[in-house]
Design a protein around this motif. Sequence first.
Motif, short mmCIF file in Angstrom:
data_model
loop_
_atom_site.label_atom_id
_atom_site.label_comp_id
_atom_site.label_asym_id
_atom_site.label_seq_id
_atom_site.Cartn_x
_atom_site.Cartn_y
_atom_site.Cartn_z
N ARG A 15 0.85 -1.18 0.00
CA ARG A 15 0.00 0.00 0.00
C ARG A 15 0.89 1.24 0.00
NH1 ARG A 15 -1.74 -2.11 4.67
NH2 ARG A 15 -1.30 -0.10 5.67
N GLY A 16 0.35 2.33 -0.51
CA GLY A 16 1.15 3.55 -0.61
C GLY A 16 1.68 4.02 0.73
N ASP A 17 0.83 4.03 1.77
CA ASP A 17 1.29 4.50 3.08
C ASP A 17 2.30 3.55 3.68
OD1 ASP A 17 -0.63 2.53 3.36
OD2 ASP A 17 -1.46 3.36 5.22
N ALA A 18 2.12 2.25 3.49
CA ALA A 18 3.06 1.27 4.01
C ALA A 18 4.41 1.41 3.33
CB ALA A 18 2.51 -0.15 3.81
N ARG A 20 5.65 4.12 1.96
CA ARG A 20 6.27 5.37 2.43
C ARG A 20 6.87 5.19 3.81
NH1 ARG A 20 1.78 7.56 -0.17
NH2 ARG A 20 0.58 7.58 1.77
N ASN A 21 6.14 4.52 4.70
CA ASN A 21 6.67 4.28 6.05
C ASN A 21 7.93 3.43 6.00
OD1 ASN A 21 4.75 5.76 7.40
ND2 ASN A 21 3.42 4.01 7.85
N HIS A 24 10.82 5.51 4.78
CA HIS A 24 11.20 6.47 5.82
C HIS A 24 11.95 5.77 6.95
CE1 HIS A 24 11.06 9.91 8.42
NE2 HIS A 24 10.29 9.30 9.32
N THR A 56 4.06 0.55 14.57
CA THR A 56 4.36 0.60 13.13
C THR A 56 5.69 -0.06 12.84
OG1 THR A 56 3.12 2.67 12.89
CG2 THR A 56 4.72 2.14 11.17
N ARG A 60 6.19 -3.59 10.79
CA ARG A 60 6.98 -3.57 9.56
C ARG A 60 8.12 -4.57 9.59
NH1 ARG A 60 6.75 -3.40 4.67
NH2 ARG A 60 5.21 -1.76 4.93
#
Length: 208
Positions: A15-18, A20-21, A24, A56, A60
């Motif tokens: 997913r896009g947010d995953a 990005r995280n 980061h 998070t 991850r």
Amino acid sequence: MEPAALPLASPRPERGDAARNRRHLLAMARLMIAEVGVEKVTMDGLAERAALGKGTVFRRFGTRAGIFHALLDEDEKAFQQSVLSGPPPLGPGAAPVARLIAFGRARIDFLFDHAAIARASLDTNQPIPVGVGAISQFHIRMLLNQAHVDVLDTHVLSVQLAAALEGPILLYLRTPTAADADRLRWRLADGWQKLIERTCTPLVLDTD
């Protein structure tokens, strides 16, 4: 470029947010390693540095070792890409023997540069991996075949040569000083080059 040279696995979609995280967190982990060293990077510390919740980070990576496994995996993919499409002699465009020599030297450098991260990526509850790297074996065999090496079985020879690069001894090397480590790195790289040159030189029989 050689799209079939190495069997690169397709990454699982995120997913896009995953995604990005993940990027980061890995970027923050690299900053922490540069600032305080591998030994002082923790799950809690990474969460604080990245300004993300601890949950998070745990979701991850699962464990502290998972952080370093992800870093190593990212760098492995970059290394593979340099072999596939980077400049010669590591990448395409050089003679196969020159590429074999360059590959071994680059791989030894990679292992030395990533030794601390590689050790930290091991889960203490799991056995130490000792298998030969399949990607290295595949690439070495391809170059041996291109060089028309006079052996009956390039598959077996590629396993033996890959083991010389991927053996645990390279991963767990510990030397007293950085100077000793640099000398050992050079000796292993030089030994690899001599091994390849002798392996790929046709045998000339003395008929006198």
